[in-house]
Design a protein around this motif. Sequence first.
Motif, PDB file in Angstrom:
ATOM      1  N   THR A  81      40.483  37.896  41.302  1.00 22.98           N
ATOM      2  CA  THR A  81      39.523  38.502  40.371  1.00 22.98           C
ATOM      3  C   THR A  81      39.720  37.994  38.952  1.00 22.98           C
ATOM      4  O   THR A  81      38.759  37.638  38.261  1.00 22.98           O
ATOM      5  N   LEU A  82      40.961  37.978  38.496  1.00 25.85           N
ATOM      6  CA  LEU A  82      41.229  37.517  37.133  1.00 25.85           C
ATOM      7  C   LEU A  82      40.837  36.053  36.939  1.00 25.85           C
ATOM      8  O   LEU A  82      40.305  35.682  35.885  1.00 25.85           O
ATOM      9  N   LEU A  83      41.083  35.221  37.945  1.00 26.20           N
ATOM     10  CA  LEU A  83      40.788  33.796  37.810  1.00 26.20           C
ATOM     11  C   LEU A  83      39.291  33.500  37.895  1.00 26.20           C
ATOM     12  O   LEU A  83      38.774  32.657  37.158  1.00 26.20           O
ATOM     13  N   SER A  84      38.590  34.195  38.788  1.00 26.77           N
ATOM     14  CA  SER A  84      37.182  33.878  39.025  1.00 26.77           C
ATOM     15  C   SER A  84      36.238  34.664  38.118  1.00 26.77           C
ATOM     16  O   SER A  84      35.335  34.083  37.493  1.00 26.77           O
ATOM     17  N   ASN A 134      38.894  40.434  58.534  1.00 25.29           N
ATOM     18  CA  ASN A 134      40.350  40.342  58.443  1.00 25.29           C
ATOM     19  C   ASN A 134      40.763  40.582  56.998  1.00 25.29           C
ATOM     20  O   ASN A 134      39.920  40.887  56.141  1.00 25.29           O
ATOM     21  N   LEU A 135      42.048  40.435  56.717  1.00 22.05           N
ATOM     22  CA  LEU A 135      42.547  40.711  55.363  1.00 22.05           C
ATOM     23  C   LEU A 135      42.024  39.712  54.341  1.00 22.05           C
ATOM     24  O   LEU A 135      41.796  40.067  53.180  1.00 22.05           O
ATOM     25  N   VAL A 136      41.818  38.456  54.762  1.00 25.03           N
ATOM     26  CA  VAL A 136      41.264  37.456  53.846  1.00 25.03           C
ATOM     27  C   VAL A 136      39.831  37.827  53.469  1.00 25.03           C
ATOM     28  O   VAL A 136      39.440  37.787  52.292  1.00 25.03           O
ATOM     29  N   GLY A 137      39.036  38.176  54.461  1.00 24.82           N
ATOM     30  CA  GLY A 137      37.665  38.596  54.189  1.00 24.82           C
ATOM     31  C   GLY A 137      37.610  39.847  53.332  1.00 24.82           C
ATOM     32  O   GLY A 137      36.756  39.965  52.439  1.00 24.82           O
ATOM     33  N   LEU A 138      38.531  40.776  53.585  1.00 26.85           N
ATOM     34  CA  LEU A 138      38.582  42.006  52.790  1.00 26.85           C
ATOM     35  C   LEU A 138      38.893  41.687  51.323  1.00 26.85           C
ATOM     36  O   LEU A 138      38.297  42.267  50.407  1.00 26.85           O
ATOM     37  N   THR A 139      39.788  40.742  51.097  1.00 24.62           N
ATOM     38  CA  THR A 139      40.132  40.328  49.735  1.00 24.62           C
ATOM     39  C   THR A 139      38.927  39.717  49.020  1.00 24.62           C
ATOM     40  O   THR A 139      38.636  40.035  47.858  1.00 24.62           O
ATOM     41  N   ILE A 140      38.216  38.831  49.715  1.00 24.98           N
ATOM     42  CA  ILE A 140      37.036  38.188  49.117  1.00 24.98           C
ATOM     43  C   ILE A 140      35.957  39.217  48.795  1.00 24.98           C
ATOM     44  O   ILE A 140      35.338  39.175  47.723  1.00 24.98           O
ATOM     45  N   LEU A 141      35.730  40.155  49.699  1.00 23.28           N
ATOM     46  CA  LEU A 141      34.700  41.167  49.474  1.00 23.28           C
ATOM     47  C   LEU A 141      35.058  42.071  48.301  1.00 23.28           C
ATOM     48  O   LEU A 141      34.188  42.442  47.501  1.00 23.28           O
ATOM     49  N   HIS A 142      36.312  42.439  48.176  1.00 22.71           N
ATOM     50  CA  HIS A 142      36.744  43.241  47.028  1.00 22.71           C
ATOM     51  C   HIS A 142      36.517  42.489  45.719  1.00 22.71           C
ATOM     52  O   HIS A 142      36.087  43.069  44.717  1.00 22.71           O
ATOM     53  N   THR A 143      36.813  41.194  45.735  1.00 29.43           N
ATOM     54  CA  THR A 143      36.637  40.379  44.528  1.00 29.43           C
ATOM     55  C   THR A 143      35.170  40.292  44.126  1.00 29.43           C
ATOM     56  O   THR A 143      34.817  40.438  42.950  1.00 29.43           O
ATOM     57  N   VAL A 144      34.312  40.067  45.104  1.00 34.28           N
ATOM     58  CA  VAL A 144      32.877  39.937  44.827  1.00 34.28           C
ATOM     59  C   VAL A 144      32.283  41.277  44.417  1.00 34.28           C
ATOM     60  O   VAL A 144      31.463  41.353  43.485  1.00 34.28           O
ATOM     61  N   TYR A 145      32.686  42.341  45.072  1.00 34.47           N
ATOM     62  CA  TYR A 145      32.110  43.657  44.795  1.00 34.47           C
ATOM     63  C   TYR A 145      32.468  44.143  43.392  1.00 34.47           C
ATOM     64  O   TYR A 145      31.707  44.893  42.774  1.00 34.47           O
ATOM     65  N   ALA A 146      33.628  43.702  42.864  1.00 33.22           N
ATOM     66  CA  ALA A 146      34.041  44.132  41.518  1.00 33.22           C
ATOM     67  C   ALA A 146      33.452  43.252  40.426  1.00 33.22           C
ATOM     68  O   ALA A 146      33.654  43.530  39.236  1.00 33.22           O
ATOM     69  N   PHE A 149      30.972  44.960  37.412  1.00 26.88           N
ATOM     70  CA  PHE A 149      31.640  45.734  36.352  1.00 26.88           C
ATOM     71  C   PHE A 149      32.545  44.848  35.505  1.00 26.88           C
ATOM     72  O   PHE A 149      32.587  44.981  34.270  1.00 26.88           O
ATOM     73  N   ASN A 150      33.259  43.924  36.152  1.00 28.77           N
ATOM     74  CA  ASN A 150      34.187  43.073  35.413  1.00 28.77           C
ATOM     75  C   ASN A 150      33.458  42.133  34.455  1.00 28.77           C
ATOM     76  O   ASN A 150      33.948  41.870  33.348  1.00 28.77           O
ATOM     77  N   VAL A 151      32.306  41.622  34.865  1.00 25.02           N
ATOM     78  CA  VAL A 151      31.514  40.778  33.966  1.00 25.02           C
ATOM     79  C   VAL A 151      31.074  41.585  32.752  1.00 25.02           C
ATOM     80  O   VAL A 151      31.120  41.098  31.611  1.00 25.02           O
TER      81      VAL A 151
END
Length: 272
Positions: A81-84, A134-146, A149-151
């Motif tokens: 999240t911080l990097l992207s 899987n856990l990788v997909g869960l990580t990507i979805l969390h990053t995209v979903y946030a 607000f982060n922008v």
Amino acid sequence: MRIRLNWPVMILISLGTLLILFPLYMAITIALKNPEELAKSLFAFPTTFHWENFTNAIKMTNFFQALRNSALVTTSTVVLTLLSNSLVAYAIARNMDQKFFKGLYFYFISAMFIPFPIIMLPIVKLASAFHMTNLVGLTILHTVYALAFNVFVYVGYIRSIPVALEEAARVDGATTWSTFWRIIFPLMAPINATVGILVCLSTYNDFLLPLIIISDPSMYTLPLVQYIFQGQFNTDFNLAFSSYLMAMLPMIIIYLFAQKWIINGVTQGAVK
């Protein structure tokens, strides 16, 4: 010199403190009781501390494996999240005078008002089609979903950084990429800490997204494994609250050490 106390404010603060501490007191006392004591009195302090509740909760939930899964997903999500998200926000913040980037900004902001249950079914379909359950997909979805607000938070902070710093770097021959990572990104440390902590808390405590994405029990996160205590006809409250307290402990420690970064980052990000 006598100091006057503002009694209405003191009363409100005291009531607010009680409202926060009372649920914590209930969680601790219930976790240390056995079912017989719970049946007798729900609010009373336990006469005997049943520490075996924590051991039984660990065994029933495979606690440490679930903790490892939660820690892996949370850490990966925060870093990604911080990097992207910071890169996306930087591109938008420095090009707000262009219609495309301004429209992109409002597009992301509008995504904040879409309730998650509305997009649950499309997310499940897409995650299954792209083998992201899987856990990788869960990580990507969390990053995209946030991202929305982060922008919103990042753009406000980046626009408070003087453009003259980047102009001076360009004069010295720096590219946009090197300017961001060597000059802008280090200056974003307070807001990065704020975003990182908020993402950490939301990802670690999230129940709904892992519930609809993860089907393999070996990949369950902590919120999912704690659902085992709720049966069809009864609930093991003492074991459940023991597990809840153990799951809360890492985030409480992180928040106590990092709460000043949240306040500092939000305050500075509000200044344009």
